[in-house]
Design a protein around this motif. Structure first.
Motif, short mmCIF file in Angstrom:
data_model
loop_
_atom_site.label_atom_id
_atom_site.label_comp_id
_atom_site.label_asym_id
_atom_site.label_seq_id
_atom_site.Cartn_x
_atom_site.Cartn_y
_atom_site.Cartn_z
N ARG A 282 1.10 -1.32 -0.17
CA ARG A 282 -0.10 -0.01 -0.22
C ARG A 282 0.54 1.32 0.22
N ARG A 283 1.71 1.44 0.97
CA ARG A 283 3.05 2.30 0.82
C ARG A 283 3.53 2.92 -0.68
N THR A 284 3.73 1.55 -1.32
CA THR A 284 4.43 0.94 -2.65
C THR A 284 3.49 1.95 -3.73
N ALA A 285 1.68 1.56 -3.60
CA ALA A 285 1.24 2.06 -4.68
C ALA A 285 0.84 3.56 -4.51
N ALA A 286 1.34 4.24 -3.06
CA ALA A 286 1.10 5.82 -3.17
C ALA A 286 2.13 6.07 -3.44
N ALA A 287 3.36 5.80 -3.45
CA ALA A 287 4.68 6.30 -3.41
C ALA A 287 5.15 6.36 -5.20
N VAL A 290 -0.37 5.17 -7.58
CA VAL A 290 -1.97 4.00 -7.31
C VAL A 290 -2.31 3.95 -7.17
N ALA A 291 -3.94 4.66 -7.61
CA ALA A 291 -4.78 4.03 -6.46
C ALA A 291 -5.55 3.44 -5.76
N TRP A 292 -5.55 2.94 -4.17
CA TRP A 292 -5.76 1.55 -3.91
C TRP A 292 -6.87 1.60 -2.66
N ASP A 295 -11.30 -1.24 0.76
CA ASP A 295 -11.52 -1.87 0.61
C ASP A 295 -11.96 -3.01 -0.81
N VAL A 296 -10.70 -2.59 -0.96
CA VAL A 296 -10.56 -3.07 -3.04
C VAL A 296 -8.95 -4.25 -2.18
N SER A 297 -9.52 -5.96 -2.71
CA SER A 297 -8.43 -6.78 -2.52
C SER A 297 -7.01 -6.27 -2.99
N ALA A 298 -5.71 -6.95 -3.16
CA ALA A 298 -4.83 -6.98 -3.81
C ALA A 298 -4.89 -7.30 -5.00
N GLY A 299 -5.21 -8.64 -5.53
CA GLY A 299 -5.89 -9.26 -6.91
C GLY A 299 -6.31 -8.16 -7.46
N ARG A 300 -7.58 -7.28 -6.76
CA ARG A 300 -8.24 -6.73 -8.30
C ARG A 300 -7.44 -5.89 -8.38
N MET A 301 -6.75 -4.55 -6.86
CA MET A 301 -6.50 -3.68 -7.62
C MET A 301 -5.23 -3.80 -9.07
N LEU A 302 -4.71 -5.20 -8.61
CA LEU A 302 -3.53 -5.28 -9.87
C LEU A 302 -4.18 -5.73 -11.26
N ALA A 303 -4.71 -6.62 -10.83
CA ALA A 303 -5.83 -6.82 -12.53
C ALA A 303 -6.16 -5.51 -13.00
N GLY A 304 -6.11 -4.36 -12.40
CA GLY A 304 -7.05 -3.66 -12.64
C GLY A 304 -5.69 -1.93 -13.99
N LEU A 305 -4.50 -2.56 -13.96
CA LEU A 305 -3.38 -1.74 -14.00
C LEU A 305 -3.13 -2.02 -14.87
N ASP A 306 -1.89 -1.43 -15.79
CA ASP A 306 -1.72 -1.57 -17.37
C ASP A 306 -0.56 -2.07 -17.20
N PRO A 307 -0.34 -3.72 -17.45
CA PRO A 307 1.02 -3.58 -17.40
C PRO A 307 2.32 -4.22 -18.24
N ASN A 308 2.14 -2.89 -18.53
CA ASN A 308 3.21 -2.42 -19.25
C ASN A 308 3.74 -0.77 -18.75
N THR A 309 2.75 -0.64 -18.10
CA THR A 309 3.49 1.15 -17.22
C THR A 309 4.48 0.29 -16.01
N PRO A 310 4.95 1.63 -15.69
CA PRO A 310 6.12 1.86 -14.35
C PRO A 310 5.78 0.69 -13.51
N PRO A 311 4.77 1.90 -13.27
CA PRO A 311 4.09 1.09 -11.74
C PRO A 311 3.33 -0.17 -11.70
N ALA A 312 2.75 -0.14 -12.84
CA ALA A 312 2.50 -1.59 -12.96
C ALA A 312 3.58 -2.37 -12.13
#
Length: 483
Positions: A282-287, A290-292, A295-312
């Motif tokens: 969660r700290r990394t996502a904030a850094a 990436v909004a997390w 009430d959203v699980s880690a899996g669902r947060m990751l599934a919503g990311l574009d895997p071709n971006t640096p934050p993902a």
């Protein structure tokens, strides 16, 4: 971030890695003879299901084909037929082949070949579900509702015949062109529904691109040259993975539904991730911006990311820390305290790769016995503890071998470019004694980096160390330089 890169090639000797880990590619002659002469022990008791137009989906060139599937829409859902190579039908329980496979545990994959669990005559020929030949199989039949949730499931021994051999890239291209093979026309819809089911269970699916080493066809001088490649994960990979995951979940349920002495099983389990790992993510996502939501699980947060971006890339790399502690858990008369696999969000068992993984042969026999209402064979009961120990031991070796092959290739490919500058993405910043970790796109390399590059940022780095002898690659970041 472009994932298909121009790759530099170099001669690499992987024999040293095999020697280092004590892996002999040659199979003992006695076991090879036993495999060559073996006959299907259950030939007279199989259902003839050669009418099912099964197909296989595997990487190009693969010969050890464990699985073949046929998926169809029904008026109220789906029907899945999933044939798994019936290895146990060819292995004498007290023979040389059984003893050697217990030592090997699993197939070890090298860029220049394999150190196989079984002799090639068995794993790549007689037991492999190659196209247009009759093969013995453990045939799963799973009926699913309109949401692709299983309603009934069972496995039995059958005689099958694969109709076509497909690969992931071809399936992806056919799906995009609307010309999927009829046997898997329902796979995209099924896969999407099963992925959503997993997210609802709290499953975590890391869609990191795969780094691997392949032979360079442009090599010269009679010496094999090798390439580092980074291949993006396709939707076809994800859809096909869901077939195997579903079957493993059904297998676990069959085992857990046993009673008394027949409450026998071999599960693949994983504990929940520690709270500290979630908090760190969660700290990394904030850094990295990436909004997390809470009430959203880690899996669902990751599934919503574009895997071709640096934050993902940063977050999915860190998420590997959520998927640790996987083990094999024996059921033997009673259920243990932990039966869940947290990465899948459900109980799970390995049953879909018996040509390549020893545990699957035993777990499949348990499910066959439960579905037939017959006792679990004594050789299976007695073998569960040794098999579990073999899998734990060889899993650790397999991970080290894979990493060693990639590290060796990276160091060899990069050695001529010592002190050269590269553009990089910072996957993890330095933390105490742990150096930063960066990703170089060309050639695709994940490596340590000295200095203090800022996490999630594009930076310029210099190759400081590239030593094939120690399989070491290290970059240096001149503080304050951004790409």
């Amino acid at each position: 971030m472009e994932l298909h890169q121009r790759i530099v090639s170099a001669p690499v000797d992987f024999g040293a890695v095999r020697t280092e880990f004590g892996l002999a590619p040659d199979y003992p002659s006695g076991a090879v003879s036993e495999a060559r002469d073996a006959v299907d022990e259950f030939a007279g008791a199989r259902l003839d299901r050669r009418d099912i137009p099964l197909v296989t989906i595997d990487p190009p060139g693969a010969m050890d084909l464990d699985q073949a599937l046929h998926l169809e829409k029904t008026p109220d859902g789906f029907r899945l037929h999933y044939a798994i190579a019936d290895v146990a039908a060819f292995v004498k329980t007290d023979g040389a082949l059984a003893r050697e496979s217990l030592v090997r545990g699993q197939t070890f994959y090298f860029p220049d070949g394999t150190v196989p669990l079984h002799p090639h005559v068995l794993s790549e020929d007689r037991a492999s579900l190659l196209p247009e030949v009759d093969r013995p199989a453990a045939l799963w039949t799973i009926e699913l509702d309109e949401r692709a949730e299983p309603r009934t499931y069972a496995v039995t021994r059958a005689l099958v015949r694969s109709r076509a051999r497909l690969d992931y890239a071809g399936v992806q291209a056919d799906a995009e062109a609307g010309r999927l093979h009829p046997s898997i026309a329902a796979l995209p819809e099924f896969g999407r529904l099963r992925i959503e089911s997993g997210l609802a269970r709290g499953a975590i699916n890391l869609r990191l691109p795969s780094q691997s080493v392949i032979r360079d066809e442009n090599g010269s001088g009679g010496v094999d040259h090798w390439q580092l490649v980074l291949e993006p994960r396709t939707a076809a990979d994800d859809w096909n993975e869901q077939v195997s995951l579903l079957t493993g979940m059904c297998a676990a349920r069959i085992m857990l539904d046993g009673t008394g002495e027949e409450h026998v099983g071999l599960l693949r389990t994983m504990p929940p991730p520690p709270a500290a790992a979630i908090e760190s993510m969660r700290r990394t996502a904030a850094a990295v911006g990436v909004a997390w939501p809470a009430d959203v699980s880690a899996g669902r947060m990751l599934a919503g990311l574009d895997p071709n971006t640096p934050p993902a890339l940063v977050l999915m790399s860190e998420a590997t820390g959520l998927l640790r502690g996987a083990s094999y858990t024996i059921l033997n008369g009673q259920a243990p305290d932990t039966v869940q696999h947290s990465g899948i969000g459900a109980p799970y068992a390995h049953v879909t790769a018996p040509l390549r993984r020893l545990a699957d042969r035993y777990a499949t026999e348990i499910c066959l016995a439960h579905c037939a209402n017959t006792p679990v064979p004594q050789w299976v009961r007695e073998g569960l503890a040794p098999v579990t120990e073999s899998m734990r031991r060889t899993d650790a070796v397999a991970n080290k071998v894979e990493r060693a092959c990639i590290d060796l290739t990276e160091a060899t490919v990069l050695a001529p470019r010592l002190h050269t500058g590269f553009d990089a993405i910072v996957v993890r910043e330095a933390n105490g004694s742990r150096p930063a970790e960066i990703f170089i796109a060309d050639p695709p390399v994940l490596a340590k980096c000295t200095g203090n590059p800022p996490e999630g940022q594009h930076v310029k780095v210099v190759l400081a160390v590239s030593d094939p002898a120690t399989r070491t690659v290290t970059f240096a970041y001149p503080d304050g330089e951004s790409a």
